[in-house]
Design a protein around this motif. Structure first.
Motif, PDB file in Angstrom:
ATOM      1  N   GLU A   1      32.056  74.439   2.454  1.00  0.00           N
ATOM      2  CA  GLU A   1      30.852  74.341   3.280  1.00  0.00           C
ATOM      3  C   GLU A   1      30.002  75.593   3.137  1.00  0.00           C
ATOM      4  OE1 GLU A   1      31.272  73.054   7.288  1.00  0.00           O
ATOM      5  OE2 GLU A   1      33.085  71.890   6.903  1.00  0.00           O
ATOM      6  N   ASP A   2      28.690  75.381   3.148  1.00  0.00           N
ATOM      7  CA  ASP A   2      27.757  76.496   3.178  1.00  0.00           C
ATOM      8  C   ASP A   2      26.448  76.023   3.788  1.00  0.00           C
ATOM      9  OD1 ASP A   2      26.785  79.079   2.839  1.00  0.00           O
ATOM     10  OD2 ASP A   2      27.758  79.284   0.886  1.00  0.00           O
ATOM     11  N   GLU A   3      25.640  76.980   4.238  1.00  0.00           N
ATOM     12  CA  GLU A   3      24.409  76.650   4.953  1.00  0.00           C
ATOM     13  C   GLU A   3      23.183  77.027   4.149  1.00  0.00           C
ATOM     14  OE1 GLU A   3      24.233  77.956   8.953  1.00  0.00           O
ATOM     15  OE2 GLU A   3      26.198  77.133   9.484  1.00  0.00           O
ATOM     16  N   LEU A   4      22.121  76.250   4.338  1.00  0.00           N
ATOM     17  CA  LEU A   4      20.849  76.495   3.666  1.00  0.00           C
ATOM     18  C   LEU A   4      19.731  76.140   4.638  1.00  0.00           C
ATOM     19  CD1 LEU A   4      19.228  77.076   1.021  1.00  0.00           C
ATOM     20  CD2 LEU A   4      19.396  74.624   0.537  1.00  0.00           C
ATOM     21  N   VAL A   5      18.714  76.978   4.700  1.00  0.00           N
ATOM     22  CA  VAL A   5      17.546  76.702   5.545  1.00  0.00           C
ATOM     23  C   VAL A   5      16.438  76.133   4.672  1.00  0.00           C
ATOM     24  CG1 VAL A   5      15.795  77.706   7.058  1.00  0.00           C
ATOM     25  CG2 VAL A   5      18.155  78.527   7.174  1.00  0.00           C
ATOM     26  N   ILE A   6      15.978  74.919   5.028  1.00  0.00           N
ATOM     27  CA  ILE A   6      14.895  74.265   4.299  1.00  0.00           C
ATOM     28  C   ILE A   6      13.745  74.042   5.276  1.00  0.00           C
ATOM     29  CG2 ILE A   6      14.226  72.281   2.882  1.00  0.00           C
ATOM     30  CD1 ILE A   6      17.210  71.747   2.397  1.00  0.00           C
ATOM     31  N   ASP A   7      12.598  74.657   4.998  1.00  0.00           N
ATOM     32  CA  ASP A   7      11.422  74.540   5.874  1.00  0.00           C
ATOM     33  C   ASP A   7      11.747  74.847   7.340  1.00  0.00           C
ATOM     34  OD1 ASP A   7       9.961  73.887   3.686  1.00  0.00           O
ATOM     35  OD2 ASP A   7       9.661  71.781   4.181  1.00  0.00           O
ATOM     36  N   GLY A   8      12.574  75.872   7.546  1.00  0.00           N
ATOM     37  CA  GLY A   8      12.894  76.301   8.907  1.00  0.00           C
ATOM     38  C   GLY A   8      14.013  75.534   9.577  1.00  0.00           C
ATOM     39  N   ILE A   9      14.563  74.504   8.912  1.00  0.00           N
ATOM     40  CA  ILE A   9      15.646  73.697   9.486  1.00  0.00           C
ATOM     41  C   ILE A   9      16.953  74.030   8.771  1.00  0.00           C
ATOM     42  CG2 ILE A   9      16.460  71.367  10.018  1.00  0.00           C
ATOM     43  CD1 ILE A   9      13.828  71.985  11.374  1.00  0.00           C
ATOM     44  N   GLY A  10      18.027  74.260   9.544  1.00  0.00           N
ATOM     45  CA  GLY A  10      19.317  74.584   8.960  1.00  0.00           C
ATOM     46  C   GLY A  10      20.097  73.337   8.539  1.00  0.00           C
ATOM     47  N   PHE A  11      20.652  73.358   7.332  1.00  0.00           N
ATOM     48  CA  PHE A  11      21.507  72.274   6.830  1.00  0.00           C
ATOM     49  C   PHE A  11      22.863  72.864   6.458  1.00  0.00           C
ATOM     50  CE2 PHE A  11      17.303  70.578   6.268  1.00  0.00           C
ATOM     51  CZ  PHE A  11      17.432  69.210   6.446  1.00  0.00           C
ATOM     52  N   ARG A  12      23.921  72.158   6.832  1.00  0.00           N
ATOM     53  CA  ARG A  12      25.275  72.561   6.440  1.00  0.00           C
ATOM     54  C   ARG A  12      25.771  71.590   5.378  1.00  0.00           C
ATOM     55  NH1 ARG A  12      29.002  71.810   9.919  1.00  0.00           N
ATOM     56  NH2 ARG A  12      27.859  70.840  11.623  1.00  0.00           N
ATOM     57  N   PHE A  13      25.810  72.052   4.137  1.00  0.00           N
ATOM     58  CA  PHE A  13      26.232  71.197   3.028  1.00  0.00           C
ATOM     59  C   PHE A  13      27.746  71.278   2.854  1.00  0.00           C
ATOM     60  CE2 PHE A  13      21.774  71.991   2.014  1.00  0.00           C
ATOM     61  CZ  PHE A  13      21.352  70.697   1.725  1.00  0.00           C
ATOM     62  N   ILE A  14      28.364  70.116   2.687  1.00  0.00           N
ATOM     63  CA  ILE A  14      29.822  70.035   2.561  1.00  0.00           C
ATOM     64  C   ILE A  14      30.148  69.391   1.214  1.00  0.00           C
ATOM     65  CG2 ILE A  14      31.947  69.215   3.644  1.00  0.00           C
ATOM     66  CD1 ILE A  14      30.003  68.645   6.164  1.00  0.00           C
ATOM     67  N   ASP A  15      30.680  70.203   0.300  1.00  0.00           N
ATOM     68  CA  ASP A  15      31.121  69.699  -1.013  1.00  0.00           C
ATOM     69  C   ASP A  15      32.553  69.196  -0.846  1.00  0.00           C
ATOM     70  OD1 ASP A  15      31.613  69.169  -3.669  1.00  0.00           O
ATOM     71  OD2 ASP A  15      31.939  71.265  -4.215  1.00  0.00           O
ATOM     72  N   THR A  16      32.766  67.909  -1.072  1.00  0.00           N
ATOM     73  CA  THR A  16      34.062  67.295  -0.785  1.00  0.00           C
ATOM     74  C   THR A  16      34.842  66.995  -2.061  1.00  0.00           C
ATOM     75  OG1 THR A  16      33.119  65.065  -0.847  1.00  0.00           O
ATOM     76  CG2 THR A  16      33.109  66.197   1.276  1.00  0.00           C
ATOM     77  N   ALA A  17      36.115  66.713  -1.887  1.00  0.00           N
ATOM     78  CA  ALA A  17      36.967  66.316  -3.016  1.00  0.00           C
ATOM     79  C   ALA A  17      36.504  64.957  -3.551  1.00  0.00           C
ATOM     80  CB  ALA A  17      38.418  66.234  -2.561  1.00  0.00           C
ATOM     81  N   GLY A  18      36.606  64.790  -4.865  1.00  0.00           N
ATOM     82  CA  GLY A  18      36.194  63.525  -5.492  1.00  0.00           C
ATOM     83  C   GLY A  18      37.047  62.357  -5.022  1.00  0.00           C
ATOM     84  N   ILE A  19      36.396  61.195  -4.796  1.00  0.00           N
ATOM     85  CA  ILE A  19      37.096  60.003  -4.311  1.00  0.00           C
ATOM     86  C   ILE A  19      37.612  59.201  -5.500  1.00  0.00           C
ATOM     87  CG2 ILE A  19      36.881  57.900  -2.936  1.00  0.00           C
ATOM     88  CD1 ILE A  19      34.476  59.253  -1.538  1.00  0.00           C
ATOM     89  N   ARG A  20      38.925  59.077  -5.606  1.00  0.00           N
ATOM     90  CA  ARG A  20      39.536  58.254  -6.655  1.00  0.00           C
ATOM     91  C   ARG A  20      40.983  57.984  -6.270  1.00  0.00           C
ATOM     92  NH1 ARG A  20      41.100  62.146 -11.811  1.00  0.00           N
ATOM     93  NH2 ARG A  20      42.208  63.767 -10.624  1.00  0.00           N
ATOM     94  N   ASP A  21      41.611  57.037  -6.956  1.00  0.00           N
ATOM     95  CA  ASP A  21      43.042  56.789  -6.768  1.00  0.00           C
ATOM     96  C   ASP A  21      43.811  57.885  -7.493  1.00  0.00           C
ATOM     97  OD1 ASP A  21      42.652  54.452  -5.317  1.00  0.00           O
ATOM     98  OD2 ASP A  21      42.450  53.256  -7.146  1.00  0.00           O
TER      99      ASP A  21
END
Length: 463
Positions: free
Chosen positions: A262-282
């Protein structure tokens, strides 16, 4: 709750720095500092100086000089806390800070509790409770939007709206209560048609404030965005491109990301918390399976889901991908979903045109080269209804306020129903009292020591 003794605390961040500020508040605050202070000129006595003045001198412990300082004086009631306040600006050495604080403790001060300076400001009528809470929000603000909302609330924008509604409702409540004293005469002092108009207006304002919490909560806490997809489609590369740094490990080996990042980024004054997840597969890999389970948990918690596929897959396996997309939509029907074809640099222009025609809502992107990343940011901002923020309207961000507003709305709705059915004044009065109670909870006209302790425990010491 003790609030008439003298307290001291470090008002700046702990640790070494160029300058530190030590704050003292209480009835004898100026006298206590005066005992330890020697002016560089004219042997100034601090208690004789005017309020809102600054004085250069030394803090001394008997014959030992601790530091050369600037002392700022604020006399009651014209101070932050409403009491006598002294702020000592000293050099930022941790040793100097502690020596001055320990000296003041020996002179009769005690260490301030978390948020005690702001608590005293509230108790002495310098701030109402919602303004005091906004002080903590202002300190915690980490983007333009959360800062703007906290400033508006601290200046009393939210408080004044609630106070105005409460005052108008109180006036009618007084007339309703007066009717109860003349119940045998069967008279009406409160004009029911005017009262209906007031109740309608209060209902409208409460609904607007309650609805604003949906925006306010995400602005205050950041909007969680889950980046999901199969292994090796470029999720970590996209996270790095959004953040413009190498935050996640990127590899050609499938299943590199086994936990959420997880990491945060401010876009046009709004905070977003981006979550890079594990790939979905069997998979039979136990650790990777745990990561995939966490992926679905993060999707559940996210406000927005970014679903990533490789552009090559759209070209060769479009039907399978359509099924996968429908599965995600059915599992999370209420969540905004952005479907991305990544690695578009592997396709030619005619293949890209086919993709656009077959998938109208598809976002084309190359996380590696950065093509389409800015457009993705604009799309994310589009999910935030920032109209109220741009128009400088009151936005509710505090869960406690939201809860009180909901309860007040319920009581006002009962009053509205009572007016429509023509119930007696004594029954109307009960619901009006409850609505007034919940309004008072927001601004602090009605409080308890437990509530205040809970609120101010979340402040930093020194504020």
């Amino acid at each position: 709750m003790i609030h008439n003794d003298n307290i001291v605390a470090l008002a700046t961040a702990s640790g070494a720095g160029a300058v530190a500020i030590i704050r003292v508040s209480g009835p004898e605050a100026i006298t206590m500092v005066d005992v330890c202070f020697q002016s560089v000129t004219n042997k100034k006595i601090l208690v004789s100086q005017k309020t809102h003045t600054i004085h250069l001198g030394h803090i001394v412990d008997d014959a030992r000089t601790i530091d050369e300082v600037l002392v700022s004086i604020f006399k009651n009631p014209n101070s932050y806390t409403g009491e006598n306040v002294v702020e000592i600006s000293c050099h930022g050495s941790i040793y100097i800070q502690q020596e001055i604080i320990q000296l003041l403790l020996r002179k009769g001060c005690r260490m301030a509790n978390a948020g005690e300076f702001t608590l005293r400001a509230f108790l002495n009528g310098k701030l109402d409770l919602s303004q005091a809470e906004a002080v903590a929000d202002l300190i915690a603000s980490d983007n333009e939007a959360s800062h703007q909302i906290a400033m508006q609330q601290m200046r009393g924008g939210f408080s004044s709206e609630i106070a105005k509604l409460r005052e108008e409702l109180m006036n009618f409540a007084s007339l309703i209560e007066l009717e109860l004293d003349f119940a045998e005469e069967d008279v009406e002092f409160a004009d029911r048609s005017q009262f209906r108009t007031l109740v309608e207006r209060i209902t409208f304002v409460l609904k607007r404030l309650i609805d604003s919490f949906a925006v306010g909560n995400v602005i205050k806490n950041g909007i969680p965005v889950a980046i999901v997809g199969e292994p090796n489609v470029g999720k970590s590369t996209l996270l790095n491109a959004l953040l413009n740094e190498e935050r996640a490990i990127v590899s050609d080996i499938a299943g590199t990301t086994r936990d959420t990042i997880e990491d945060e980024l401010v876009i046009d004054g709004i905070g977003f918390r981006f979550i890079d997840t594990a790939g979905i597969r069997d998979t039979k890999d136990v650790v990777e399976s745990i990561g995939i389970k966490k992926t679905f948990e993060k999707m559940e918690q996210a406000q927005v889901v970014v679903l990533l596929f490789s552009a090559e897959e759209f070209k060769t396996e479009s039907q399978r991908l359509k099924v996968e997309i429908e599965k995600i939509k059915n599992k999370f029907p209420l969540k905004p979903l952005i479907i991305i074809a990544n690695k578009i640099d592997t396709l030619d222009s005619s293949e890209l045109n086919v993709l656009k025609s077959e998938f109208e809502t598809l976002h084309l992107l190359s996380a590696k080269s950065g093509v389409g990343v800015e457009e993705l940011k604009k799309k994310l901002i589009g999910f935030v209804n920032a109209g109220a923020l741009r128009n400088n309207e009151t936005i509710v961000t505090n869960t406690r306020h939201y809860d009180s507003l909901l309860k007040a709305f319920e009581e006002i709705d009962k009053v509205k129903s009572g007016l429509e059915t023509g119930i007696s004044g004594d029954l109307l009065a009960i619901d009006i009292r409850q609505a007034l109670y919940h309004f008072g909870e927001i601004t602090g006209e009605i409080t308890s020591d437990d509530l205040l302790g809970n609120i101010f425990a979340n402040f930093c010491i020194g504020k």
